[in-house]
Design a protein around this motif. Structure first.
Motif, PDB file in Angstrom:
ATOM      1  N   THR A   1      31.158  40.987  34.602  1.00 48.88           N
ATOM      2  CA  THR A   1      30.659  41.849  35.663  1.00 48.88           C
ATOM      3  C   THR A   1      31.539  43.091  35.748  1.00 48.88           C
ATOM      4  O   THR A   1      32.442  43.283  34.934  1.00 48.88           O
ATOM      5  N   ASP A   2      31.251  43.927  36.727  1.00 50.40           N
ATOM      6  CA  ASP A   2      32.065  45.111  36.966  1.00 50.40           C
ATOM      7  C   ASP A   2      32.867  44.900  38.245  1.00 50.40           C
ATOM      8  O   ASP A   2      32.785  43.838  38.880  1.00 50.40           O
ATOM      9  N   ASP A   3      33.643  45.893  38.623  1.00 47.15           N
ATOM     10  CA  ASP A   3      34.486  45.751  39.810  1.00 47.15           C
ATOM     11  C   ASP A   3      33.667  45.509  41.078  1.00 47.15           C
ATOM     12  O   ASP A   3      34.076  44.738  41.944  1.00 47.15           O
ATOM     13  N   GLU A   4      32.518  46.155  41.195  1.00 41.73           N
ATOM     14  CA  GLU A   4      31.699  45.955  42.395  1.00 41.73           C
ATOM     15  C   GLU A   4      31.125  44.546  42.437  1.00 41.73           C
ATOM     16  O   GLU A   4      31.044  43.927  43.498  1.00 41.73           O
ATOM     17  N   GLY A   5      30.722  44.015  41.284  1.00 43.44           N
ATOM     18  CA  GLY A   5      30.184  42.654  41.237  1.00 43.44           C
ATOM     19  C   GLY A   5      31.211  41.613  41.653  1.00 43.44           C
ATOM     20  O   GLY A   5      30.921  40.703  42.434  1.00 43.44           O
ATOM     21  N   ILE A   6      32.433  41.743  41.136  1.00 41.41           N
ATOM     22  CA  ILE A   6      33.471  40.773  41.491  1.00 41.41           C
ATOM     23  C   ILE A   6      33.980  41.026  42.910  1.00 41.41           C
ATOM     24  O   ILE A   6      34.372  40.091  43.608  1.00 41.41           O
ATOM     25  N   ARG A   7      33.913  42.264  43.333  1.00 37.12           N
ATOM     26  CA  ARG A   7      34.289  42.591  44.715  1.00 37.12           C
ATOM     27  C   ARG A   7      33.349  41.888  45.697  1.00 37.12           C
ATOM     28  O   ARG A   7      33.782  41.338  46.714  1.00 37.12           O
ATOM     29  N   GLU A   8      32.059  41.881  45.387  1.00 41.25           N
ATOM     30  CA  GLU A   8      31.087  41.210  46.248  1.00 41.25           C
ATOM     31  C   GLU A   8      31.359  39.710  46.312  1.00 41.25           C
ATOM     32  O   GLU A   8      31.271  39.103  47.377  1.00 41.25           O
ATOM     33  N   LEU A   9      31.709  39.095  45.195  1.00 38.86           N
ATOM     34  CA  LEU A   9      32.056  37.666  45.201  1.00 38.86           C
ATOM     35  C   LEU A   9      33.311  37.416  46.027  1.00 38.86           C
ATOM     36  O   LEU A   9      33.381  36.431  46.766  1.00 38.86           O
ATOM     37  N   ASN A  10      34.289  38.286  45.889  1.00 40.75           N
ATOM     38  CA  ASN A  10      35.512  38.170  46.690  1.00 40.75           C
ATOM     39  C   ASN A  10      35.189  38.269  48.178  1.00 40.75           C
ATOM     40  O   ASN A  10      35.726  37.531  49.001  1.00 40.75           O
ATOM     41  N   ARG A  11      34.304  39.205  48.514  1.00 45.79           N
ATOM     42  CA  ARG A  11      33.901  39.405  49.906  1.00 45.79           C
ATOM     43  C   ARG A  11      33.148  38.157  50.409  1.00 45.79           C
ATOM     44  O   ARG A  11      33.420  37.653  51.489  1.00 45.79           O
ATOM     45  N   GLN A  12      32.225  37.656  49.595  1.00 48.40           N
ATOM     46  CA  GLN A  12      31.377  36.533  49.991  1.00 48.40           C
ATOM     47  C   GLN A  12      32.165  35.223  50.116  1.00 48.40           C
ATOM     48  O   GLN A  12      31.971  34.478  51.066  1.00 48.40           O
ATOM     49  N   PHE A  13      33.036  34.945  49.152  1.00 44.26           N
ATOM     50  CA  PHE A  13      33.697  33.644  49.121  1.00 44.26           C
ATOM     51  C   PHE A  13      35.108  33.631  49.680  1.00 44.26           C
ATOM     52  O   PHE A  13      35.633  32.569  49.996  1.00 44.26           O
ATOM     53  N   ARG A  14      35.738  34.796  49.762  1.00 47.36           N
ATOM     54  CA  ARG A  14      37.123  34.827  50.218  1.00 47.36           C
ATOM     55  C   ARG A  14      37.347  35.726  51.423  1.00 47.36           C
ATOM     56  O   ARG A  14      38.436  35.748  51.973  1.00 47.36           O
ATOM     57  N   GLY A  15      36.337  36.513  51.785  1.00 51.22           N
ATOM     58  CA  GLY A  15      36.496  37.427  52.904  1.00 51.22           C
ATOM     59  C   GLY A  15      37.409  38.594  52.579  1.00 51.22           C
ATOM     60  O   GLY A  15      37.908  39.263  53.479  1.00 51.22           O
ATOM     61  N   LEU A  16      37.635  38.864  51.278  1.00 52.50           N
ATOM     62  CA  LEU A  16      38.481  39.979  50.843  1.00 52.50           C
ATOM     63  C   LEU A  16      37.604  41.055  50.231  1.00 52.50           C
ATOM     64  O   LEU A  16      36.918  40.820  49.240  1.00 52.50           O
TER      65      LEU A  16
END
Length: 179
Positions: free
Chosen positions: A52-67
């Protein structure tokens, strides 16, 4: 050494998608999966890799870790452990699956699933440049790191970190991915 039947399934979520360069990456990552599986005595299983790209992994971080920030690699383990909670750290993250209902052993279509690894390609490219080694080595490092997390390894303290990183380096060295 046991002959393993590990398989790697991959998804490329980046806008540009997969091409010839990514096909070469998959050959390398399949080799690393075989080496790591042999070393860890994991005879079979399925690992899903998402590029993925930075935005894709950022969304996962936001969704699963709240970061609300991108990271380099995330691992989502399908293996149940004694502590089925979410574990992470600042640089390399792992998110383990929550307890789930057990399904009959032969009827469970997910029985062979070890888990999912998600890698941000732009972050891997930047880190390879920053650390002064090839992109392939960085991608391999992140993949093996994620795979070991799927198996339950972590690096919460210095001893665990030494053990995990030594295992990673051993796999990378055998694959010819030295610094």
């Amino acid at each position: 050494m046991t002959q393993n039947m590990l398989s790697l399934e991959w998804i490329d979520e980046r806008e540009d998608g997969a091409g010839a360069r990514e096909e070469a990456w998959m050959e390398l990552l399949e080799k690393l999966l075989r080496i790591a599986g042999d070393k860890e005595d994991v005879p079979r299983g399925i690992v899903t890799l998402t590029l993925t790209d930075d935005e894709g992994i950022r969304e996962l971080n936001r969704q699963f870790r709240g970061l609300d920030k991108p990271t380099d690699v995330l691992s989502f383990s399908m293996l149940e452990g004694e502590e089925a909670d979410i574990n992470f750290d600042d640089e390399y993250e792992v998110i383990e699956s929550e307890d789930s209902e057990e399904v009959g052993s032969t009827a469970d279509p997910f029985a062979d699933m070890l888990g999912d690894i998600v890698i941000s390609v732009p972050r891997a490219e930047a880190q390879a440049e920053e650390y002064g080694h090839s992109f392939e080595r960085e991608l391999g490092f992140l993949f093996v790191h994620g795979f070991l997390h799927l198996l339950g390894y972590d690096h919460d303290d210095e001893e665990q970190e030494r053990e995990m990183f030594a295992k990673q380096e051993e796999v990378l060295k055998e694959a010819g991915l030295t610094r």
